[in-house]
Design an enzyme around this catalytic site. Structure first.
Site, PDB file in Angstrom:
ATOM      1  N   ALA A  75       8.944   4.390 -10.141  1.00  0.00           N
ATOM      2  CA  ALA A  75       7.819   5.239  -9.760  1.00  0.00           C
ATOM      3  C   ALA A  75       6.977   5.708 -10.945  1.00  0.00           C
ATOM      4  O   ALA A  75       5.776   5.946 -10.802  1.00  0.00           O
ATOM      5  CB  ALA A  75       8.338   6.445  -8.973  1.00  0.00           C
TER       6      ALA A  75
ATOM      7  N   ILE B 260       3.608   5.309 -19.896  1.00  0.00           N
ATOM      8  CA  ILE B 260       3.687   3.842 -19.932  1.00  0.00           C
ATOM      9  C   ILE B 260       2.315   3.166 -19.840  1.00  0.00           C
ATOM     10  O   ILE B 260       2.084   2.119 -20.453  1.00  0.00           O
ATOM     11  CB  ILE B 260       4.658   3.331 -18.845  1.00  0.00           C
ATOM     12  CG1 ILE B 260       4.972   1.859 -19.049  1.00  0.00           C
ATOM     13  CG2 ILE B 260       4.138   3.614 -17.436  1.00  0.00           C
ATOM     14  CD1 ILE B 260       6.202   1.384 -18.328  1.00  0.00           C
TER      15      ILE B 260
ATOM     16  N   THR C 150      11.393   4.569 -14.734  1.00  0.00           N
ATOM     17  CA  THR C 150      12.444   4.735 -13.718  1.00  0.00           C
ATOM     18  C   THR C 150      13.576   5.586 -14.278  1.00  0.00           C
ATOM     19  O   THR C 150      13.963   5.428 -15.436  1.00  0.00           O
ATOM     20  CB  THR C 150      13.004   3.375 -13.219  1.00  0.00           C
ATOM     21  OG1 THR C 150      14.136   3.632 -12.373  1.00  0.00           O
ATOM     22  CG2 THR C 150      13.402   2.453 -14.347  1.00  0.00           C
TER      23      THR C 150
ATOM     24  N   GLN D 105      10.959  -1.074  -8.086  1.00  0.00           N
ATOM     25  CA  GLN D 105      11.479  -0.236  -6.989  1.00  0.00           C
ATOM     26  C   GLN D 105      10.310   0.379  -6.225  1.00  0.00           C
ATOM     27  O   GLN D 105      10.506   1.080  -5.253  1.00  0.00           O
ATOM     28  CB  GLN D 105      12.357   0.881  -7.561  1.00  0.00           C
ATOM     29  CG  GLN D 105      13.581   0.360  -8.309  1.00  0.00           C
ATOM     30  CD  GLN D 105      14.160   1.414  -9.246  1.00  0.00           C
ATOM     31  OE1 GLN D 105      14.925   2.269  -8.835  1.00  0.00           O
ATOM     32  NE2 GLN D 105      13.786   1.361 -10.513  1.00  0.00           N
TER      33      GLN D 105
ATOM     34  N   CYS E 249       3.209  -0.261  18.721  1.00  0.00           N
ATOM     35  CA  CYS E 249       2.692  -1.627  18.853  1.00  0.00           C
ATOM     36  C   CYS E 249       1.807  -1.747  20.100  1.00  0.00           C
ATOM     37  O   CYS E 249       2.278  -1.491  21.213  1.00  0.00           O
ATOM     38  CB  CYS E 249       3.878  -2.587  18.946  1.00  0.00           C
ATOM     39  SG  CYS E 249       3.407  -4.301  19.142  1.00  0.00           S
TER      40      CYS E 249
ATOM     41  N   PHE F 216       9.444  10.500  -7.877  1.00  0.00           N
ATOM     42  CA  PHE F 216      10.380  11.220  -7.001  1.00  0.00           C
ATOM     43  C   PHE F 216      11.025  12.398  -7.704  1.00  0.00           C
ATOM     44  O   PHE F 216      11.158  13.480  -7.143  1.00  0.00           O
ATOM     45  CB  PHE F 216      11.479  10.258  -6.494  1.00  0.00           C
ATOM     46  CG  PHE F 216      10.925   9.191  -5.610  1.00  0.00           C
ATOM     47  CD1 PHE F 216      10.803   9.394  -4.248  1.00  0.00           C
ATOM     48  CD2 PHE F 216      10.495   7.988  -6.142  1.00  0.00           C
ATOM     49  CE1 PHE F 216      10.263   8.421  -3.427  1.00  0.00           C
ATOM     50  CE2 PHE F 216       9.959   6.997  -5.327  1.00  0.00           C
ATOM     51  CZ  PHE F 216       9.845   7.217  -3.976  1.00  0.00           C
TER      52      PHE F 216
ATOM     53  N   HIS G  55      12.606  -2.351  -3.005  1.00  0.00           N
ATOM     54  CA  HIS G  55      12.599  -1.355  -1.926  1.00  0.00           C
ATOM     55  C   HIS G  55      11.506  -1.610  -0.886  1.00  0.00           C
ATOM     56  O   HIS G  55      11.160  -0.719  -0.124  1.00  0.00           O
ATOM     57  CB  HIS G  55      12.495   0.058  -2.523  1.00  0.00           C
ATOM     58  CG  HIS G  55      13.720   0.446  -3.302  1.00  0.00           C
ATOM     59  ND1 HIS G  55      13.737   1.448  -4.249  1.00  0.00           N
ATOM     60  CD2 HIS G  55      14.984  -0.052  -3.263  1.00  0.00           C
ATOM     61  CE1 HIS G  55      14.965   1.542  -4.759  1.00  0.00           C
ATOM     62  NE2 HIS G  55      15.729   0.645  -4.194  1.00  0.00           N
TER      63      HIS G  55
HETATM   64  P1  OAD Z   1      12.116   8.594 -10.319  1.00  0.00           P
HETATM   65  O1  OAD Z   1      11.160   9.606  -9.856  1.00  0.00           O
HETATM   66  O2  OAD Z   1      13.567   8.853 -10.090  1.00  0.00           O
HETATM   67  O3  OAD Z   1      11.953   8.345 -11.883  1.00  0.00           O
HETATM   68  C1  OAD Z   1      10.706   8.133 -12.471  1.00  0.00           C
HETATM   69  C2  OAD Z   1      10.882   8.190 -13.979  1.00  0.00           C
HETATM   70  O4  OAD Z   1       9.652   7.833 -14.563  1.00  0.00           O
HETATM   71  C3  OAD Z   1      11.255   9.564 -14.498  1.00  0.00           C
HETATM   72  O5  OAD Z   1      12.360   9.444 -15.369  1.00  0.00           O
HETATM   73  C4  OAD Z   1      10.002  10.039 -15.253  1.00  0.00           C
HETATM   74  O6  OAD Z   1      10.324  10.761 -16.430  1.00  0.00           O
HETATM   75  C5  OAD Z   1       9.363   8.725 -15.630  1.00  0.00           C
HETATM   76  N1  OAD Z   1       7.890   8.761 -15.704  1.00  0.00           N
HETATM   77  C6  OAD Z   1       7.016   9.375 -14.864  1.00  0.00           C
HETATM   78  N2  OAD Z   1       5.753   9.103 -15.214  1.00  0.00           N
HETATM   79  C7  OAD Z   1       5.820   8.305 -16.315  1.00  0.00           C
HETATM   80  C8  OAD Z   1       4.855   7.683 -17.156  1.00  0.00           C
HETATM   81  N3  OAD Z   1       3.545   7.829 -16.939  1.00  0.00           N
HETATM   82  N4  OAD Z   1       5.293   6.937 -18.186  1.00  0.00           N
HETATM   83  C9  OAD Z   1       6.616   6.784 -18.437  1.00  0.00           C
HETATM   84  N5  OAD Z   1       7.565   7.334 -17.676  1.00  0.00           N
HETATM   85  C10 OAD Z   1       7.189   8.080 -16.632  1.00  0.00           C
HETATM   86  O7  OAD Z   1      11.665   7.182  -9.691  1.00  0.00           O
HETATM   87  P2  OAD Z   1      12.498   5.830  -9.537  1.00  0.00           P
HETATM   88  O8  OAD Z   1      13.428   5.633 -10.669  1.00  0.00           O
HETATM   89  O9  OAD Z   1      11.545   4.757  -9.216  1.00  0.00           O
HETATM   90  O10 OAD Z   1      13.828   4.775  -3.440  1.00  0.00           O
HETATM   91  O11 OAD Z   1      13.343   6.162  -8.239  1.00  0.00           O
HETATM   92  C11 OAD Z   1      14.169   5.198  -7.700  1.00  0.00           C
HETATM   93  C12 OAD Z   1      14.164   5.268  -6.195  1.00  0.00           C
HETATM   94  O12 OAD Z   1      14.443   6.595  -5.757  1.00  0.00           O
HETATM   95  C13 OAD Z   1      12.817   4.975  -5.565  1.00  0.00           C
HETATM   96  O13 OAD Z   1      12.557   3.599  -5.449  1.00  0.00           O
HETATM   97  C14 OAD Z   1      12.968   5.603  -4.223  1.00  0.00           C
HETATM   98  C15 OAD Z   1      13.626   6.884  -4.596  1.00  0.00           C
HETATM   99  O14 OAD Z   1      14.454   7.403  -3.631  1.00  0.00           O
HETATM  100  C16 OAD Z   1      13.607   4.653  -2.138  1.00  0.00           C
HETATM  101  O15 OAD Z   1      12.716   5.217  -1.558  1.00  0.00           O
HETATM  102  C17 OAD Z   1      14.578   3.740  -1.451  1.00  0.00           C
END
Ligand code: OAD
Length: 243
Positions: free
Chosen positions: A25, A233, A192, A104, A151, A36, A122
């Protein structure tokens, strides 16, 4: 921004033609989509139910109306545009350097930026199917629907092709992701928190030369990264030259 580290990243990218990107994300926050787990992320907002519960399979079945209220409000982002990270990864793919993006994210922004080999662990909000007859609907159909999208052909409830909690990941997508990561020379992990499995476990299949982590916050597991960058990023990738 730590320009020395960006220069190191540039060299790693210059020296490889087999890079895989694994993201989450945080890649899309600079496109205006909240992640998230950051302080202003989705999981820290106040709802009648915790968002983790709302985006679960059993909640969708039991309470589709509340599911869709949250989903349309927070997870459908039709106007979001790719940022420099998405765009540079697409350019690097076109130049033959990036072989795959494993994500993801469910926002489709890597494809919107032009990436072709995108493995969506996902799923995607851009694909939606009738739970009864399987007919496909796009995100606009969901966005424009009143309440729970139904639908028009058979009256079944339409479900986004998004992996909800309690649901399994698509086995072909996992297989292709693992193959790309196993074959990679460089793995760049970005945006992530690496706390959600099985996705976060896929990085263990990497046995290549250089591992880079670009993440603002702490991550939930050991990565043994050769290079760690904590700048945003999109800003980091905007500095990278494709050559
Ligand atoms: P998270 O919200 O857990 O983590 C996002 C990470 O990105 C955090 O560690 C932030 O510090 C970092 N971050 C945010 N903005 C940034 C930027 N501009 N540059 C660099 N880093 C940045 O999101 P995910 O790891 O994607 O699943 O979460 C994994 C899954 O949890 C998602 O796919 C979702 C959620 O539940 C489902 O919905 C099935």
């Amino acid at each position: 921004m730590d320009l020395e580290k960006v220069a190191e990243l540039q060299k790693i990218i210059d020296d490889s033609d087999n890079i895989v990107f694994f993201g989450g994300a945080g890649v899309s926050t600079e496109s205006g989509i909240p992640d998230f787990r950051s302080q202003d992320g989705l999981y820290n907002l106040k709802y009648a139910y915790p968002p983790e519960e709302i985006i679960s399979h059993s909640f969708f079945e039991a309470n589709p109306k509340e599911f869709y209220r949250f989903y349309k409000d927070k997870m459908l982002v039709p106007d979001a545009q790719p940022n420099a990270a998405h765009l540079k990864l697409a350019e690097l793919e076109a130049a033959g350097k990036v072989k795959a993006v494993v994500t993801q994210n469910i926002d489709g922004l890597h494809q919107k930026a032009g990436s072709k080999a995108v493995y969506e662990l996902h799923g995607s909000t851009l694909r939606n199917y009738c739970t009864r007859c399987g007919t496909y609907y796009d995100a606009k159909f969901i966005q424009d629907s009143e309440g729970v999208p139904v639908c028009p052909k058979c009256g079944g409830i339409i479900k986004p092709d998004v992996v909800l909690y309690e649901e399994g990941l698509d086995s072909r997508t996992i297989r292709r992701s693992i193959e790309a990561i196993e074959d990679a020379d460089v793995l760049i992990i970005g945006g992530t928190s690496l706390v959600v499995y099985p996705a976060a476990g896929l990085i263990d299949y990497f046995h290549g030369r250089k591992l880079v982590l670009i993440n603002k916050g702490a991550v939930g597991r050991e990565t043994r990264a050769d290079l760690v960058i904590t700048d945003p990023i999109g800003e980091v990738f905007s500095q990278i030259k494709v050559r």
